[in-house]
Design an enzyme around this catalytic site. Structure first.
Site, PDB file in Angstrom:
ATOM      1  N   HIS A 125       0.831  -1.198   0.000  1.00  0.00           N
ATOM      2  CA  HIS A 125       0.000   0.000   0.000  1.00  0.00           C
ATOM      3  C   HIS A 125       0.873   1.260   0.000  1.00  0.00           C
ATOM      4  O   HIS A 125       0.604   2.205  -0.744  1.00  0.00           O
ATOM      5  CB  HIS A 125      -0.911   0.019   1.234  1.00  0.00           C
ATOM      6  CG  HIS A 125      -2.104  -0.883   1.141  1.00  0.00           C
ATOM      7  ND1 HIS A 125      -1.989  -2.252   1.057  1.00  0.00           N
ATOM      8  CD2 HIS A 125      -3.436  -0.597   1.124  1.00  0.00           C
ATOM      9  CE1 HIS A 125      -3.209  -2.784   1.006  1.00  0.00           C
ATOM     10  NE2 HIS A 125      -4.100  -1.807   1.036  1.00  0.00           N
ATOM     11  N   HIS A 175       1.158  -4.205   9.286  1.00  0.00           N
ATOM     12  CA  HIS A 175       2.539  -3.917   8.912  1.00  0.00           C
ATOM     13  C   HIS A 175       3.315  -3.378  10.108  1.00  0.00           C
ATOM     14  O   HIS A 175       2.755  -2.718  10.986  1.00  0.00           O
ATOM     15  CB  HIS A 175       2.613  -2.876   7.789  1.00  0.00           C
ATOM     16  CG  HIS A 175       2.391  -3.439   6.425  1.00  0.00           C
ATOM     17  ND1 HIS A 175       3.245  -4.357   5.856  1.00  0.00           N
ATOM     18  CD2 HIS A 175       1.425  -3.204   5.512  1.00  0.00           C
ATOM     19  CE1 HIS A 175       2.809  -4.664   4.649  1.00  0.00           C
ATOM     20  NE2 HIS A 175       1.697  -4.000   4.427  1.00  0.00           N
TER      21      HIS A 175
END
Length: 199
Positions: A125, A175
């Site tokens: 992303h 993450h």
């Protein structure tokens, strides 16, 4: 200018290589854990909804936008521009997947708020946000949209969007902060290489 542009790319590649090695060697584990603890303290139902929406800007929204751009370029028969755009997007996806496979870093398992199945390093992303919004800012500046005073504003807006998307990925527990920073670095390197080659 050409020399300094090439030098900056090599420097960024070196920084990325060093950062990747330090991350995988566990040197950032303490920093990652400390940042995650701070970010998790912000969690609330309302903010979670907001972060889920922001996260979409780094994946699903980009997919729809990319499809729209390709359709637009095909309709205008701008085949060269379409080819360049497909190389930009496909290259970003390929590089990100190669990194994930080679590094094979598991995702955080501490109360994630979203489901992901791929590896963690680097953040796809974050990388996609830098590449797409960065390229869009460059295009808007070249077209002088918004006038002289808005030129650098496009870059500030692109950077803020990428930063928010990166924060959302850490907030959602999918993450590590070092994954996000690596995504920013890889995305920047790829965008600069693409611009240099296609100039």
């Amino acid at each position: 200018m050409k020399f300094w542009g090439q030098l900056s790319i090599f420097i960024l590649i070196g920084v990325l290589a060093g950062f990747s090695w330090l991350t995988l060697s566990g040197h950032f584990a303490v920093i990652d854990a400390a940042i995650i603890r701070v970010v998790y303290r912000w969690r609330s139902p309302g903010l979670t909804t907001t972060m889920l929406a922001i996260s979409l800007l780094g994946n699903q929204v980009l997919f729809v936008a990319s499809a729209g751009i390709v359709v637009f370029l095909v309709a205008r028969k701008r085949w060269a521009d379409m080819g360049r755009y497909l190389v930009l997007v496909a290259g970003q996806e390929l590089i990100n997947n190669l990194f994930k496979i080679l590094v094979a870093r598991p995702r955080p398992d501490n109360l994630p708020l979203a489901h992901e199945t791929s590896y963690s390093f680097p953040s796809g992303h974050s990388m996609a946000a830098v590449v797409f919004y960065g390229a869009l800012a460059i295009w808007l500046r070249r077209k002088n949209y918004g006038g002289r005073y808005a030129n650098w504003g496009w870059f500030v807006l692109a950077a803020l969007l990428a930063l928010l998307i990166g924060i959302s990925r850490v907030y959602l527990g999918v993450h590590y902060p070092s994954d996000v920073l690596a995504g920013f670095l890889v995305g920047t390197v790829w965008l600069l290489i693409f611009l240099r080659v296609t100039k």
